[in-house]
Write a protein that holds these residues in place. Structure first.
Motif, PDB file in Angstrom:
ATOM      1  N   TYR A  66       0.895  -1.518  -0.179  1.00 24.26           N
ATOM      2  CA  TYR A  66      -0.043   0.258  -0.244  1.00 24.26           C
ATOM      3  C   TYR A  66       0.917   1.014   0.071  1.00 24.26           C
ATOM      4  O   TYR A  66       0.261   2.291  -0.419  1.00 24.26           O
ATOM      5  N   THR A  67       1.680   1.589   0.961  1.00 20.59           N
ATOM      6  CA  THR A  67       2.695   2.549   0.842  1.00 20.59           C
ATOM      7  C   THR A  67       3.487   2.377  -0.536  1.00 20.59           C
ATOM      8  O   THR A  67       3.088   4.247  -0.815  1.00 20.59           O
ATOM      9  N   ILE A  78       0.766   3.810  -3.133  1.00 21.07           N
ATOM     10  CA  ILE A  78       0.108   5.098  -3.019  1.00 21.07           C
ATOM     11  C   ILE A  78       1.110   6.319  -3.031  1.00 21.07           C
ATOM     12  O   ILE A  78       0.885   7.306  -4.035  1.00 21.07           O
ATOM     13  N   ARG A  79       2.008   6.083  -2.950  1.00 30.86           N
ATOM     14  CA  ARG A  79       3.260   6.996  -3.334  1.00 30.86           C
ATOM     15  C   ARG A  79       3.440   7.144  -4.819  1.00 30.86           C
ATOM     16  O   ARG A  79       3.749   7.714  -5.157  1.00 30.86           O
ATOM     17  N   PHE A 132       0.613   9.335  -5.745  1.00 33.16           N
ATOM     18  CA  PHE A 132       0.584  10.701  -5.367  1.00 33.16           C
ATOM     19  C   PHE A 132       1.177  11.082  -6.981  1.00 33.16           C
ATOM     20  O   PHE A 132       0.930  12.104  -6.849  1.00 33.16           O
ATOM     21  N   PHE A 159      -7.754  13.390  -6.440  1.00 34.68           N
ATOM     22  CA  PHE A 159      -7.210  13.459  -5.159  1.00 34.68           C
ATOM     23  C   PHE A 159      -8.178  13.556  -4.340  1.00 34.68           C
ATOM     24  O   PHE A 159      -8.452  12.556  -3.069  1.00 34.68           O
ATOM     25  N   LEU A 167      -2.494   4.539   5.795  1.00 32.77           N
ATOM     26  CA  LEU A 167      -2.493   5.187   4.970  1.00 32.77           C
ATOM     27  C   LEU A 167      -3.311   6.106   5.728  1.00 32.77           C
ATOM     28  O   LEU A 167      -3.679   7.135   5.150  1.00 32.77           O
ATOM     29  N   GLU A 200      -1.632   9.029   4.517  1.00 34.37           N
ATOM     30  CA  GLU A 200      -1.391   9.683   3.017  1.00 34.37           C
ATOM     31  C   GLU A 200      -3.434   9.909   2.049  1.00 34.37           C
ATOM     32  O   GLU A 200      -3.334  10.893   1.789  1.00 34.37           O
ATOM     33  N   LYS A 201      -4.463   9.553   3.901  1.00 33.99           N
ATOM     34  CA  LYS A 201      -5.475   9.752   3.620  1.00 33.99           C
ATOM     35  C   LYS A 201      -5.702  11.357   3.906  1.00 33.99           C
ATOM     36  O   LYS A 201      -6.533  12.098   3.112  1.00 33.99           O
ATOM     37  N   GLU A 228      -2.963  13.300   4.077  1.00 33.06           N
ATOM     38  CA  GLU A 228      -3.063  14.253   2.685  1.00 33.06           C
ATOM     39  C   GLU A 228      -3.807  14.906   1.660  1.00 33.06           C
ATOM     40  O   GLU A 228      -3.502  15.494   0.764  1.00 33.06           O
ATOM     41  N   ALA A 229      -4.008  13.446   0.608  1.00 30.56           N
ATOM     42  CA  ALA A 229      -5.386  13.434  -0.396  1.00 30.56           C
ATOM     43  C   ALA A 229      -5.733  14.421  -0.107  1.00 30.56           C
ATOM     44  O   ALA A 229      -6.434  15.340  -0.863  1.00 30.56           O
ATOM     45  N   LYS A 255      -4.918  18.125   0.069  1.00 30.75           N
ATOM     46  CA  LYS A 255      -4.353  18.559  -1.549  1.00 30.75           C
ATOM     47  C   LYS A 255      -5.601  18.413  -2.869  1.00 30.75           C
ATOM     48  O   LYS A 255      -5.949  19.167  -3.704  1.00 30.75           O
TER      49      LYS A 255
END
Length: 880
Positions: free
Chosen positions: A688-689, A692-693, A696, A719, A734, A737-738, A740-741, A744
């Motif tokens: 996942y990591t 997702i990177r 992005f 996003f 995540l 990341e959630k 961050e999304a 954005k």
């Protein structure tokens, strides 16, 4: 010695009020001769104290010094070592034993004699004198005489002798009877002299009177001697009479001893014969069972088992010394050995026939299982063979060569049988995965080889046929030269999962059952190590050998029975691992998402197998296959990231939701359903990591390259889609990341709204920008209306250019522009339009505020209101 004695008396003992009575020159026994003197002394003051003093010459040698002293009362034993021969050694036992060697025997004897006399005179506790000649020890020391203690020394021990209590009492009584005893000593002495004379006379008369009695006593003694002589004569005659009886009794005693010895020997001989007969006699029934017993029936197997155990007991009996020399014993042992060899050959031949027959019987049932995804059950065969387990144990302990031969034959027969069954089983699994039998033949699934011999293009055709209505492979993120994972139906993936689980579920009990049978049948679970020589695990398993060549040329058995089980399992099931790898490769070609199913299922079965036995064949094999599955999973993730980087967008159409964003949603949804409560969740989190990177980075890359769609729209829509996906799936790893999304999405939404809305009332905007500039220069807000360019008339002129109709027209054009930019998939049009409405109202309120502050009381207002703006936006949205 006399000079030394005088020197010691003068220099050492006289200053201490002591008198030296005896001296001996000695050295310690067993050491270098460092001479010293042992001195026997008494004190001149009363009460008298007797000591033994050790005197030694000083290191300089010019004077003597006192080294140590012992009280005579502490002396327990004097040991002269030898009472007959001259010996200069002697021991003195104080608290510890001191061993001395005198310079001469005469000095030692003189010193010991002095010690004895001092003990007799001054001590109540008597010292033990051991190994001392009786000549040196006097019976007593006279109490009334001034006698020399040293037996030749001129000096007396003491001029005064103390009276005892009785003597003192007698003297007192005597002195009381004479009144002049004290006042006139001469008269008292004269009186005592007269009484002494009287006593002497009385003594003489008494002696003369007793002469007659003495003569009578002598006569009686002579008569007694005569009687004794007569008794001795009678005793001599009696002894002569008894001499013959003694000789007869001696003969009887000797005869009884011989009889007893004979009886003892007979009992021992009988015991030995009984021992040999009881332990080395095999019943006729057992012999017949070993020679002719039926090894096919249960009753015959039981009889042979009992007979083999009895034979083993007879052969392993611990013989006593000398038994092995007896001819009968040797013959019986040879007979047992022949029976063992004959029965071992018969048993090995029968079991080999059973192994061969099992292979034929099992092959006949193979066609029944070929159409089903099941493996044949070997339980009946195992049940029949386990009847021979005790006989196999007997064969292992008596003839390891034949036991090992049977083991090799079993592996050879069973490995061929299992290879046919397992390859056919995997063939059925591959057919069920790919479709019908015709399709499998068309695309190269031949026989039981399990290998994909068709070309890559054939596999691609198969993928297209089975997928139905699919998108082009160019837009697929997970396309790896085969089918598009995003186009597969859930039913297809569920079908693959069930087939793969069925394969593992069939293999696992098969291997466990075979391993359990091997350990019980070949008796490999009883002891950790075999009694024979050890070896390493580097056996030639593929060649079917359970031994390896030693450097000396001899064959050594496997060191550990657990290792032997594992080696046998590897030989028997050597086709499982390559078949599993082929099946995994096929599943990966059908759909790379299948690696997720395989990783979870394989991990679970490996975990289960390791809980049972981490070193078992099943655990090791599944662990090796799991490495391949994990490698395919990592390859799948890497290819997804690679294809993200290779995505190309059309320059003539809107971008919308990027393919890899949609594919990530599909991947995450599928992975969450597959990895729920799975043991390998950590692998998915790492994937996942990475993914997702990659998403992005590549979303931003595509947004920067976009020409048809604004960058903010691409970022905002994608996003927003990512945020919605992560919020729905609730993937804990995540969370960052959630957030961050979401950030954005919010940032680019605001940026797009501001840039798209711009200045809808452009002239009005320029006018109020000038007003704000004047205020910034220092002009008061209420004085701005006096500026020529910004008076009330100019304001009204600008406001008239923006009636409600023009405003609505401008908003309608803006709506159409936004509609062209946004995609229908994400459905963000209303969100964006609502944000633009809020931004337009904010600008309107800003303008009204400036009018109220800079033009107070002028009555100038906008030709449309906030409500008008809301109505315009609502009607525009509804009309489209």
């Amino acid at each position: 010695m006399t000079a030394i004695k005088h020197a010691l008396q003068r220099d050492i003992f006289t200053p201490n009020d002591e008198r030296l009575l005896s001296i001996v020159n000695v050295c310690k026994a067993g050491k270098k001769k460092k001479n010293c003197f042992l001195c026997a002394t008494v004190t001149t003051e009363r009460p008298v104290q007797v000591k033994v003093v050790k005197v030694k010459k000083s290191d300089k040698g010019d004077f003597y010094k006192r080294q140590i002293a012992w009280a005579l009362r502490d002396l327990a034993v004097v040991d002269a070592k030898d009472a007959i021969k001259e010996n200069p050694e002697f021991d003195l036992h104080f608290e510890k034993i001191y061993k001395w060697v005198a310079s001469s025997t005469a000095e030692k004897n003189a010193f010991i004699s002095c010690i004895w006399k001092l003990n007799q005179r001054y001590l109540r506790k008597k010292i033990d004198f051991v190994n001392v000649s009786s000549q040196l020890l006097e019976e007593s020391v006279p109490s009334g005489e001034n006698q020399s203690v040293t037996g030749g020394d001129e000096e007396a021990v003491d001029e005064y002798q103390e009276l005892n209590a009785r003597e003192e009492q007698d003297i007192e009584i005597m002195m009381e009877g004479c009144e002049c005893a004290i006042s006139n000593a001469e008269a008292f002495a004269e009186k005592l002299s007269r009484e002494l004379q009287v006593l002497d006379g009385a003594n003489i008369q008494s002696i003369m009177a007793s002469e007659k009695q003495v003569n009578i006593l002598m006569q009686l003694l002579d008569e007694a001697l005569k009687e004794v002589d007569q008794i001795e004569l009678k005793l001599s005659s009696y002894e002569e009479m008894l001499q013959s009886v003694k000789e007869q009794m001696d003969q009887i005693s000797e005869s009884n001893h011989l009889i007893h010895l004979s009886n003892t020997n007979n009992v021992k001989l009988l015991s030995e014969i009984e021992f040999l007969v009881n332990h080395m006699d095999l019943a006729k029934g057992h012999i017949k069972a070993l020679q002719e017993g039926d090894l096919a029936s249960s009753r015959g197997i039981e009889a042979c088992t009992n007979a083999a155990d009895a034979l083993l007991q007879c052969m392993n009996v611990a013989l006593r010394p000398g038994h092995d020399i007896l001819l009968a014993v040797k013959q019986q042992q040879q007979r047992f050995s022949d029976l063992r060899e004959h029965f071992a050959r018969r048993l090995a031949s029968h079991l080999n026939n059973v192994f061969v027959q099992q292979g034929h019987d099992q092959s006949s049932t193979l066609a029944q299982h070929s159409v089903e995804l099941t493996l044949p059950n070997h339980h009946p065969f195992h049940r029949d063979l386990l009847r021979y387990a005790k006989l196999m144990e007997w064969l292992k302990s008596t003839d390891y060569g034949k036991y090992e031969g049977l083991t090799k034959n079993y592996m050879d027969y069973l490995s061929r049988l299992y290879e046919r069954e397992i390859k056919d089983f995997f063939e059925v699994a591959k057919i069920k995965m790919t479709g019908t039998t015709k399709e499998s033949k068309k695309f190269g699934l031949h026989g039981s080889s399990g290998k994909l011999t068709g070309s890559t293009s054939s596999l691609n055709k198969l993928s297209v046929q089975s997928s139905g209505n699919r998108r082009s492979q160019s837009s697929s993120l997970l396309d790896m030269g085969n089918m598009s994972a995003s186009d597969l139906d859930v039913a297809d993936r569920t079908k693959f999962d069930k087939i793969f689980e069925q394969v593992l579920s069939e293999l696992e009990p098969l291997c466990l059952a075979e391993q359990d049978f091997i350990s019980k049948f070949f008796k490999l679970q009883q002891h950790q190590n075999m009694s024979s020589a050890s070896m390493t695990e580097a056996d030639d398993v593929d060649g079917g050998s359970l031994t390896r060549q030693h450097s000396s040329g001899t064959l050594l058995p496997v060191s550990s029975e657990k290792d032997m089980i594992r080696q046998m399992m590897i030989k028997i099931f050597r086709c499982i691992e390559p078949e599993l790898n082929n099946l995994i490769a096929l599943g990966d070609k059908i759909d790379s998402f299948n690696s997720l199913y395989m990783l979870v299922k394989m991990s679970h079965h490996v975990w289960t197998a390791q809980n049972v036995d981490p070193a078992s064949f099943l655990s090791t094999t599944l662990g090796n296959v799991l490495v391949t599955v994990k490698r395919n999973f990592d390859k799948c993730i890497s290819n997804q990231i690679r294809q993200m980087e290779e995505v190309k967008i059309s320059k003539k159409s809107k971008v919308g939701i990027l393919p890899f964003v949609a594919e990530f949603e599909e991947f995450a949804g599928l992975a969450e359903s597959i990895f729920k409560n799975a043991e390998r969740r950590g692998d998915l989190d790492k994937a996942y990591t990475k993914l997702i990177r990659g998403v992005f980075v590549n979303v931003e890359k595509v947004a920067n390259e976009s020409q048809k769609t604004p960058r903010d729209v691409v970022m905002m829509e994608n996003f927003h889609h990512i945020f919605a996906t992560l919020s729905r799936l609730k993937i804990s790893c995540l969370e960052a990341e959630k957030k961050e999304a979401k950030q954005k999405y919010t940032d680019h939404l605001q940026s797009y709204v501001i840039s798209s809305l711009g200045q809808p009332l452009e002239k009005l905007n320029h006018f109020f920008e000038g007003v704000e500039a004047r205020v910034a220069q220092g002009i008061r807000e209420e004085e701005v209306s006096y500026q020529l360019a910004f008076n009330k008339q100019e304001l009204r002129k600008v406001i008239k250019e923006y009636p409600g109709k023009e405003v609505k027209k401008g908003l309608d054009n803006l709506y159409k522009k936004v509609d062209k930019h946004l995609c229908e998939e994400e459905n963000l049009l209303q969100v964006v339009w609502h944000s633009m409405q809020d931004e337009f109202i904010r600008q309107y309120k800003h303008f009204e505020g400036l009018i109220a502050r800079c033009y107070p009381g002028s009555g100038v207002t906008m030709e449309f209101t906030i409500q008008d703006i809301l109505d315009y936006c609502s009607s525009i949205a509804q009309s489209h």
